[in-house]
Design an enzyme around this catalytic site. Structure first.
Site, short mmCIF file in Angstrom:
data_model
loop_
_atom_site.label_atom_id
_atom_site.label_comp_id
_atom_site.label_asym_id
_atom_site.label_seq_id
_atom_site.Cartn_x
_atom_site.Cartn_y
_atom_site.Cartn_z
N GLY A 14 18.81 13.54 -18.29
CA GLY A 14 19.77 13.02 -17.31
C GLY A 14 21.02 13.85 -17.16
N CYS A 31 53.01 10.11 -28.95
CA CYS A 31 52.75 10.08 -30.42
C CYS A 31 51.27 10.20 -30.74
CB CYS A 31 53.33 8.77 -30.99
SG CYS A 31 52.52 7.30 -30.34
N ARG A 76 36.88 2.63 -13.98
CA ARG A 76 35.60 3.08 -14.58
C ARG A 76 35.40 2.42 -15.94
NH1 ARG A 76 35.73 9.40 -14.70
NH2 ARG A 76 33.79 9.08 -15.82
N CYS A 80 52.79 3.33 -24.08
CA CYS A 80 52.54 3.21 -25.52
C CYS A 80 53.49 2.16 -26.11
CB CYS A 80 52.78 4.57 -26.19
SG CYS A 80 52.76 4.52 -27.99
N HIS A 96 32.53 14.67 -24.71
CA HIS A 96 33.62 14.53 -23.73
C HIS A 96 34.49 13.31 -23.98
CE1 HIS A 96 30.84 17.00 -20.89
NE2 HIS A 96 31.48 17.77 -21.74
N GLN A 127 27.18 13.73 -23.23
CA GLN A 127 28.31 14.15 -22.39
C GLN A 127 28.97 12.92 -21.78
OE1 GLN A 127 27.25 17.75 -19.76
NE2 GLN A 127 25.27 16.86 -20.23
C1 BV8 Z 1 36.34 23.91 -21.50
C2 BV8 Z 1 35.01 13.56 -19.01
C3 BV8 Z 1 37.69 25.67 -22.41
C4 BV8 Z 1 35.89 13.23 -17.85
C5 BV8 Z 1 33.77 15.56 -18.34
C6 BV8 Z 1 31.99 28.47 -18.09
C7 BV8 Z 1 31.36 28.67 -16.87
C8 BV8 Z 1 31.71 27.91 -15.75
C9 BV8 Z 1 32.73 26.94 -15.85
C10 BV8 Z 1 33.33 26.76 -17.05
C11 BV8 Z 1 32.98 27.51 -18.16
N1 BV8 Z 1 33.75 27.08 -19.20
C12 BV8 Z 1 34.59 26.13 -18.77
C13 BV8 Z 1 34.35 25.90 -17.46
C14 BV8 Z 1 35.06 24.95 -16.62
C15 BV8 Z 1 34.47 23.55 -16.74
C16 BV8 Z 1 33.12 23.44 -16.13
O1 BV8 Z 1 32.12 23.39 -16.83
N2 BV8 Z 1 33.07 23.32 -14.83
C17 BV8 Z 1 31.80 23.10 -14.17
C18 BV8 Z 1 32.00 22.12 -13.01
C19 BV8 Z 1 31.22 24.43 -13.73
N3 BV8 Z 1 34.41 23.11 -18.12
C20 BV8 Z 1 35.53 22.65 -18.73
O2 BV8 Z 1 36.63 22.66 -18.22
C21 BV8 Z 1 35.36 22.15 -20.16
N4 BV8 Z 1 36.42 22.68 -20.97
O3 BV8 Z 1 35.38 24.61 -21.40
O4 BV8 Z 1 37.52 24.30 -22.15
C22 BV8 Z 1 38.10 26.28 -21.10
C23 BV8 Z 1 39.22 25.78 -20.46
C24 BV8 Z 1 39.61 26.36 -19.24
C25 BV8 Z 1 38.86 27.40 -18.65
C26 BV8 Z 1 37.72 27.88 -19.33
C27 BV8 Z 1 37.34 27.32 -20.55
C28 BV8 Z 1 35.50 20.63 -20.20
C29 BV8 Z 1 34.29 19.99 -19.56
C30 BV8 Z 1 34.35 18.46 -19.78
C31 BV8 Z 1 34.80 17.79 -18.50
N5 BV8 Z 1 34.77 16.33 -18.66
N6 BV8 Z 1 33.80 14.23 -18.55
C32 BV8 Z 1 35.31 12.19 -16.96
O5 BV8 Z 1 34.18 11.72 -17.21
O6 BV8 Z 1 36.00 11.82 -15.99
S1 BV8 Z 1 32.36 16.22 -17.71
C33 BV8 Z 1 31.75 15.13 -16.54
O7 BV8 Z 1 30.89 15.86 -15.75
C34 BV8 Z 1 30.89 14.04 -17.13
O8 BV8 Z 1 31.28 13.59 -18.37
C35 BV8 Z 1 29.53 14.65 -17.20
O9 BV8 Z 1 29.25 15.08 -18.48
C36 BV8 Z 1 29.66 15.85 -16.34
C37 BV8 Z 1 28.67 15.80 -15.21
O10 BV8 Z 1 27.51 16.27 -15.74
P1 BV8 Z 1 26.22 15.33 -15.90
O11 BV8 Z 1 26.41 14.44 -17.06
O12 BV8 Z 1 25.08 16.25 -15.90
O13 BV8 Z 1 26.20 14.40 -14.62
P2 BV8 Z 1 25.77 14.82 -13.17
O14 BV8 Z 1 26.20 13.72 -12.28
O15 BV8 Z 1 26.23 16.21 -12.90
O16 BV8 Z 1 24.18 14.89 -13.24
C38 BV8 Z 1 23.44 13.72 -13.48
C39 BV8 Z 1 21.97 14.16 -13.54
O17 BV8 Z 1 21.17 13.01 -13.84
C40 BV8 Z 1 21.46 14.72 -12.22
O18 BV8 Z 1 20.77 15.93 -12.47
C41 BV8 Z 1 20.48 13.65 -11.71
O19 BV8 Z 1 19.35 14.21 -11.09
C42 BV8 Z 1 20.07 12.98 -12.98
N7 BV8 Z 1 19.72 11.55 -12.85
C43 BV8 Z 1 20.29 10.63 -12.03
N8 BV8 Z 1 19.71 9.42 -12.23
C44 BV8 Z 1 18.77 9.59 -13.21
C45 BV8 Z 1 18.77 10.94 -13.61
N9 BV8 Z 1 17.94 11.42 -14.54
C46 BV8 Z 1 17.09 10.56 -15.13
N10 BV8 Z 1 17.02 9.25 -14.81
C47 BV8 Z 1 17.85 8.73 -13.86
N11 BV8 Z 1 17.77 7.42 -13.54
ZN ZN Z 2 53.26 6.72 -28.34
#
Ligand code: BV8
Ligand code: ZN
Length: 264
Positions: free
Chosen positions: A212, A154, A90, A172, A143, A125
């Protein structure tokens, strides 16, 4: 800024290159007068650069994996080679992509507002750094980023803008421990300073724009709720409706790369 009852302009249209956007006058007025704009972007803003949205991030050989399952520290500890190869693939794909018209329009908007003493804060994000390559300043990366890799021992971080690593996971150079992408995995907490900066920007904005994002991932989506609760004017620009679509003041559906340049 509150409009009393929330007006909802659900313009369902797909913008073809020659379709002129005709948003309602109140949206134009809001865009023209906003002093402090805060924008939250998701994977959809990078889609037109050729970067698959997170839901489609698993193409080709990765198709058999669930992204949320790979984007965890458990997955990395279980199979560091597989996960580091996925992230490095990626990373290299991101480096081959270019910012698209949506990224460029947001950078232009930020520059134009700054020139007249107003401001635009960009929270993303996304982990691809295309906003920065498009010229946006002071981007809040909720993120983290694929382009920086951090030692699990480290904690040394290094920007990686070259070709493939010679081993997976890369070791590392200082302490020999495995290095991982400096992204926030599911189950990991976001950097407190990034969240604090994002909450402050939401706290002082009079216009909030979500672009987005599927508005599902937390706590990023909580920032949208905060903007709505605070009474800022709210605009969603997305390809499809999302869970926030019926709560924002304005909603425009179509490609961000076509809508944003016309709005800006
Ligand atoms: C945390 C890096 C404390 C990695 C990413 C509360 C409620 C429910 C769940 C949770 C909650 N709190 C925590 C959670 C769990 C979890 C979570 O949210 N789960 C979800 C699935 C429900 N969150 C976490 O774990 C977060 N940590 O809260 O810590 C904690 C810890 C443990 C337990 C509780 C609390 C950490 C979240 C960060 C994860 N890392 N990224 C990597 O990239 O590999 S997030 C990852 O998914 C991406 O970075 C991105 O941000 C995200 C996906 O979201 P979108 O960006 O919206 O992308 P997506 O594909 O979904 O949508 C794209 C949109 O664009 C679509 O709607 C589409 O229609 C539109 N689109 C497409 N093309 C176009 C367009 N729009 C306009 N123009 C276009 N051309
Ligand atoms: Zn190191």
């Amino acid at each position: 800024m509150n409009f009393g009852i929330r007006h909802k302009t659900l313009d369902f249209f797909s913008l073809t290159p020659n379709t002129l956007l005709t948003p309602e006058p109140r949206l134009i007025e809001t865009l023209a007068t906003a002093r402090a704009v805060t924008v939250l972007t998701g994977a959809g803003v990078s889609a037109e650069s050729g970067i698959p949205t997170f839901r489609d991030a698993l193409i080709g050989l990765w198709a058999k994996f669930d992204p949320a399952a790979l984007a965890t520290s458990e997955a990395f500890h279980r199979d560091p080679e597989l996960v580091s190869r996925w992230y490095d693939q990626r990373r290299r794909r991101t480096l081959e992509c270019q910012p698209n018209d949506a990224h460029l329009a947001l950078a232009r908007w930020q520059k134009r507002l700054a020139e007249c003493g107003r401001q635009l804060t960009l929270i993303t994000q996304n982990v691809d750094r295309l906003h920065q390559r498009a010229g946006s300043k002071a981007v809040i990366e909720l993120h983290g980023t694929l382009l920086v890799w951090r030692c699990t021992g480290c904690q040394t971080e290094r920007l990686e803008e070259g070709g493939p690593f010679n081993e997976y996971p890369p070791a590392c150079q200082g302490c020999g421990r495995p290095r991982r992408p400096a992204v926030v995995w599911f189950g990991e907490t976001l950097a407190p300073e990034a969240m604090a900066a994002a909450e402050a920007a939401i706290g002082e904005c009079d216009l909030f724009v979500s672009v987005g994002t599927s508005a599902v991932v937390q706590p990023a989506t909580g920032l949208i709720e905060l903007a709505i609760r605070r009474g800022a004017a709210t605009l969603e620009i997305n390809l499809d409706p999302t869970p926030i679509s019926n709560r924002v003041d304005f909603a425009l559906y179509g490609c961000a790369g076509k809508i944003l340049p016309q709005l800006v």
